[in-house]
Design a protein around this motif. Structure first.
Motif, PDB file in Angstrom:
ATOM      1  N   SER A   1     -22.923 -13.006 -48.901  1.00 44.59           N
ATOM      2  CA  SER A   1     -22.770 -13.158 -50.336  1.00 44.59           C
ATOM      3  C   SER A   1     -22.706 -14.645 -50.637  1.00 44.59           C
ATOM      4  O   SER A   1     -21.961 -15.382 -49.991  1.00 44.59           O
ATOM      5  CB  SER A   1     -21.496 -12.458 -50.811  1.00 44.59           C
ATOM      6  N   VAL A   2     -23.511 -15.092 -51.610  1.00 49.75           N
ATOM      7  CA  VAL A   2     -23.559 -16.519 -51.942  1.00 49.75           C
ATOM      8  C   VAL A   2     -23.685 -16.671 -53.447  1.00 49.75           C
ATOM      9  O   VAL A   2     -24.353 -15.881 -54.113  1.00 49.75           O
ATOM     10  CB  VAL A   2     -24.739 -17.220 -51.220  1.00 49.75           C
ATOM     11  N   SER A   3     -23.016 -17.692 -53.984  1.00 49.90           N
ATOM     12  CA  SER A   3     -23.093 -17.992 -55.416  1.00 49.90           C
ATOM     13  C   SER A   3     -23.794 -19.329 -55.618  1.00 49.90           C
ATOM     14  O   SER A   3     -23.622 -20.260 -54.829  1.00 49.90           O
ATOM     15  CB  SER A   3     -21.694 -18.049 -56.035  1.00 49.90           C
ATOM     16  N   GLY A   4     -24.584 -19.400 -56.683  1.00 46.33           N
ATOM     17  CA  GLY A   4     -25.300 -20.630 -56.977  1.00 46.33           C
ATOM     18  C   GLY A   4     -26.262 -20.441 -58.129  1.00 46.33           C
ATOM     19  O   GLY A   4     -26.307 -19.385 -58.763  1.00 46.33           O
ATOM     20  N   VAL A   5     -27.030 -21.483 -58.392  1.00 51.44           N
ATOM     21  CA  VAL A   5     -27.992 -21.472 -59.496  1.00 51.44           C
ATOM     22  C   VAL A   5     -29.402 -21.416 -58.925  1.00 51.44           C
ATOM     23  O   VAL A   5     -29.870 -22.390 -58.315  1.00 51.44           O
ATOM     24  CB  VAL A   5     -27.834 -22.727 -60.379  1.00 51.44           C
ATOM     25  N   PRO A   6     -30.104 -20.296 -59.060  1.00 47.59           N
ATOM     26  CA  PRO A   6     -31.457 -20.203 -58.507  1.00 47.59           C
ATOM     27  C   PRO A   6     -32.466 -20.994 -59.318  1.00 47.59           C
ATOM     28  O   PRO A   6     -32.405 -21.027 -60.551  1.00 47.59           O
ATOM     29  CB  PRO A   6     -31.751 -18.695 -58.564  1.00 47.59           C
ATOM     30  N   LYS A   7     -33.374 -21.646 -58.600  1.00 48.93           N
ATOM     31  CA  LYS A   7     -34.493 -22.363 -59.215  1.00 48.93           C
ATOM     32  C   LYS A   7     -35.762 -22.002 -58.450  1.00 48.93           C
ATOM     33  O   LYS A   7     -35.699 -21.619 -57.288  1.00 48.93           O
ATOM     34  CB  LYS A   7     -34.255 -23.881 -59.157  1.00 48.93           C
ATOM     35  N   LEU A   8     -36.899 -22.155 -59.097  1.00 45.92           N
ATOM     36  CA  LEU A   8     -38.163 -21.859 -58.427  1.00 45.92           C
ATOM     37  C   LEU A   8     -38.571 -23.016 -57.534  1.00 45.92           C
ATOM     38  O   LEU A   8     -38.517 -24.186 -57.933  1.00 45.92           O
ATOM     39  CB  LEU A   8     -39.273 -21.603 -59.450  1.00 45.92           C
ATOM     40  N   PHE A   9     -38.999 -22.698 -56.327  1.00 47.28           N
ATOM     41  CA  PHE A   9     -39.558 -23.680 -55.410  1.00 47.28           C
ATOM     42  C   PHE A   9     -40.779 -23.061 -54.746  1.00 47.28           C
ATOM     43  O   PHE A   9     -40.665 -22.041 -54.081  1.00 47.28           O
ATOM     44  CB  PHE A   9     -38.530 -24.104 -54.357  1.00 47.28           C
ATOM     45  N   LYS A  10     -41.952 -23.669 -54.990  1.00 50.06           N
ATOM     46  CA  LYS A  10     -43.215 -23.119 -54.488  1.00 50.06           C
ATOM     47  C   LYS A  10     -43.385 -21.663 -54.906  1.00 50.06           C
ATOM     48  O   LYS A  10     -43.840 -20.813 -54.156  1.00 50.06           O
ATOM     49  CB  LYS A  10     -43.311 -23.254 -52.965  1.00 50.06           C
ATOM     50  N   GLY A  11     -42.984 -21.380 -56.145  1.00 41.92           N
ATOM     51  CA  GLY A  11     -43.162 -20.047 -56.691  1.00 41.92           C
ATOM     52  C   GLY A  11     -42.138 -19.028 -56.252  1.00 41.92           C
ATOM     53  O   GLY A  11     -42.210 -17.860 -56.644  1.00 41.92           O
ATOM     54  N   LYS A  12     -41.151 -19.424 -55.454  1.00 41.56           N
ATOM     55  CA  LYS A  12     -40.118 -18.506 -54.958  1.00 41.56           C
ATOM     56  C   LYS A  12     -38.729 -18.985 -55.396  1.00 41.56           C
ATOM     57  O   LYS A  12     -38.435 -20.184 -55.363  1.00 41.56           O
ATOM     58  CB  LYS A  12     -40.152 -18.447 -53.428  1.00 41.56           C
ATOM     59  N   PRO A  13     -37.848 -18.055 -55.787  1.00 39.27           N
ATOM     60  CA  PRO A  13     -36.483 -18.460 -56.130  1.00 39.27           C
ATOM     61  C   PRO A  13     -35.743 -19.022 -54.912  1.00 39.27           C
ATOM     62  O   PRO A  13     -35.914 -18.521 -53.787  1.00 39.27           O
ATOM     63  CB  PRO A  13     -35.836 -17.156 -56.608  1.00 39.27           C
ATOM     64  N   GLU A  14     -34.948 -20.031 -55.141  1.00 43.77           N
ATOM     65  CA  GLU A  14     -34.163 -20.652 -54.071  1.00 43.77           C
ATOM     66  C   GLU A  14     -32.825 -21.104 -54.633  1.00 43.77           C
ATOM     67  O   GLU A  14     -32.733 -21.583 -55.755  1.00 43.77           O
ATOM     68  CB  GLU A  14     -34.916 -21.851 -53.494  1.00 43.77           C
ATOM     69  N   ILE A  15     -31.778 -20.914 -53.836  1.00 41.32           N
ATOM     70  CA  ILE A  15     -30.438 -21.399 -54.177  1.00 41.32           C
ATOM     71  C   ILE A  15     -30.028 -22.407 -53.118  1.00 41.32           C
ATOM     72  O   ILE A  15     -30.117 -22.131 -51.917  1.00 41.32           O
ATOM     73  CB  ILE A  15     -29.415 -20.246 -54.224  1.00 41.32           C
ATOM     74  N   GLU A  16     -29.595 -23.577 -53.568  1.00 45.35           N
ATOM     75  CA  GLU A  16     -29.076 -24.587 -52.647  1.00 45.35           C
ATOM     76  C   GLU A  16     -27.561 -24.475 -52.588  1.00 45.35           C
ATOM     77  O   GLU A  16     -26.901 -24.272 -53.612  1.00 45.35           O
ATOM     78  CB  GLU A  16     -29.436 -25.996 -53.121  1.00 45.35           C
ATOM     79  N   THR A  17     -27.021 -24.616 -51.388  1.00 47.31           N
ATOM     80  CA  THR A  17     -25.571 -24.683 -51.236  1.00 47.31           C
ATOM     81  C   THR A  17     -25.252 -25.801 -50.260  1.00 47.31           C
ATOM     82  O   THR A  17     -25.994 -26.034 -49.303  1.00 47.31           O
ATOM     83  CB  THR A  17     -24.982 -23.344 -50.746  1.00 47.31           C
TER      84      THR A  17
END
Length: 376
Positions: free
Chosen positions: A348-364
């Protein structure tokens, strides 16, 4: 992280110029981040708020179609005749009357260095500098006017038609099938001696290196425009080297400008965003596939790690909802993650997803922010 879509504009004299492409510019910015001083990092955070250097690295291309920025097209290149020795090249670059990459870079460095510049002007200058340093290291941005920087020179690569400029912008980089995060790891190999040497070079020297390479590229395609795998394997190290040098020199420029930086009284937007998250309950997603509907929002995702890749000691990519390249969401864990075996673990992870190369990604920032869940 967000994939930046390049917006091309036809300028006077029919000059159509692109740039490294989104991946190339993001990689230059990521390499720079590895080499920033604490003062530079604070200054950048103060100016960009919740944006990042990779995230704004293609901004200068994106805004070129907007009325107030249409005059910035020439900022992205320098056109000179082929075959000039260094002194003649330097003299001609410095004596150019029309706007160009060299004059624009000096202009924005001056704005960013001036303590009297308004914050919005400094932020704009920073965004231009990040992009233009990348352009200075792309050989086809320091080339000939008559073929529009290689845009009118047709070549065959991988069995498909393209032009010399596009080939060096993105086609050869795309063949690597690497994200900018992965490519930055490959392009961050310089020794301390190399870093010192590269950062000591002047912007004219950066441009001349690109100019010499573009001269070679012109000569090669004049002999043969059907480019083989040998062309790719021969020039790929040069592309990686130019990206690495661009990133390290970008860091050098920013470190110098911000060497005496003191935080402003105004609280950076990024810090405000973090505080807001701490006081806001995340949106709990029942299904990982729903993440595309919540881009830019603070969410919690729980799912199985289908596979993962350790990029370096400070970066691990976890793929949820499917194995790479069919994953639904990637979790980019920045920071030590130890010897954790993530595969098939429910997290389980919390964060703000953004698109990267057309795919959602969350940085932590750390693996400790991810909690393991019992699988049913």
């Amino acid at each position: 992280m967000k994939k930046r879509i390049l917006i091309y504009l036809l300028f006077p004299l029919g000059i159509l110029i692109g740039s490294w492409g989104a991946i190339g510019h993001q990689t230059v910015a990521r390499v720079a981040e590895y080499h920033l001083t604490p003062e530079a990092k604070l200054a950048i955070k103060d100016l960009l708020g919740n944006e990042t250097l990779p995230g704004i690295s293609s901004w200068a291309d994106q805004i070129r179609s907007e009325p107030e920025y249409r005059s910035t097209g020439p900022y992205h290149f320098v056109n000179l005749p082929s075959g000039l020795p260094y002194k003649a090249f330097e003299d001609q670059v410095k004596s150019l009357k029309k706007d160009n990459l060299y004059s624009a870079l000096l202009q924005y460095e001056k704005v960013l260095s001036d303590s009297n510049s308004p914050k919005e002007k400094k932020t704009e200058a920073l965004k231009f500098i990040v992009h233009l340093v990348g352009d200075a290291h792309q050989p086809m941005h320091v080339s000939r006017a008559e073929d529009k920087g290689g845009n009118t020179i047709q070549v065959q690569f991988d069995g498909k038609g393209t032009n010399l400029h596009s080939l060096w912008d993105s086609r050869m980089i795309d063949r690597l099938h690497l994200s900018s995060v992965e490519l930055a790891e490959k392009c961050n190999q310089a020794s301390p001696a190399q870093i010192k040497q590269w950062q000591a070079a002047s912007p004219v020297q950066w441009l001349y290196e690109s100019y010499q390479l573009s001269n070679t590229l012109y000569a090669e395609v004049e002999k043969e425009n059907r480019l083989s795998d040998n062309y790719y394997t021969r020039h790929l190290p040069e592309i990686q080297s130019r990206i690495e040098m661009g990133g390290i020199r970008l860091a050098g420029v920013l470190n110098q400008i911000f060497k005496n930086y003191k935080p402003s009284a105004e609280k950076p937007q990024e810090n405000l965003a973090v505080e807001n998250r701490q006081n806001t309950n995340p949106i709990v997603l029942k299904n990982t596939a729903d993440v595309v509907n919540y881009l830019g929002k603070y969410v919690t995702v729980t799912d199985i790690v289908y596979d993962y890749k350790v990029i370096s000691n400070n970066l691990t990519l976890l793929n949820l909802g499917g194995k790479y390249p069919n994953q639904i969401l990637t979790i980019a864990v920045k920071g030590p993650s130890g010897a954790t075996d993530w595969k098939n673990k429910k997290i389980s992870v919390s964060g703000v997803p953004k698109l990267f190369k057309g795919k959602p990604e969350i940085e932590t920032d750390q693996a400790g922010s991810i909690s393991f869940q019992a699988s049913k």
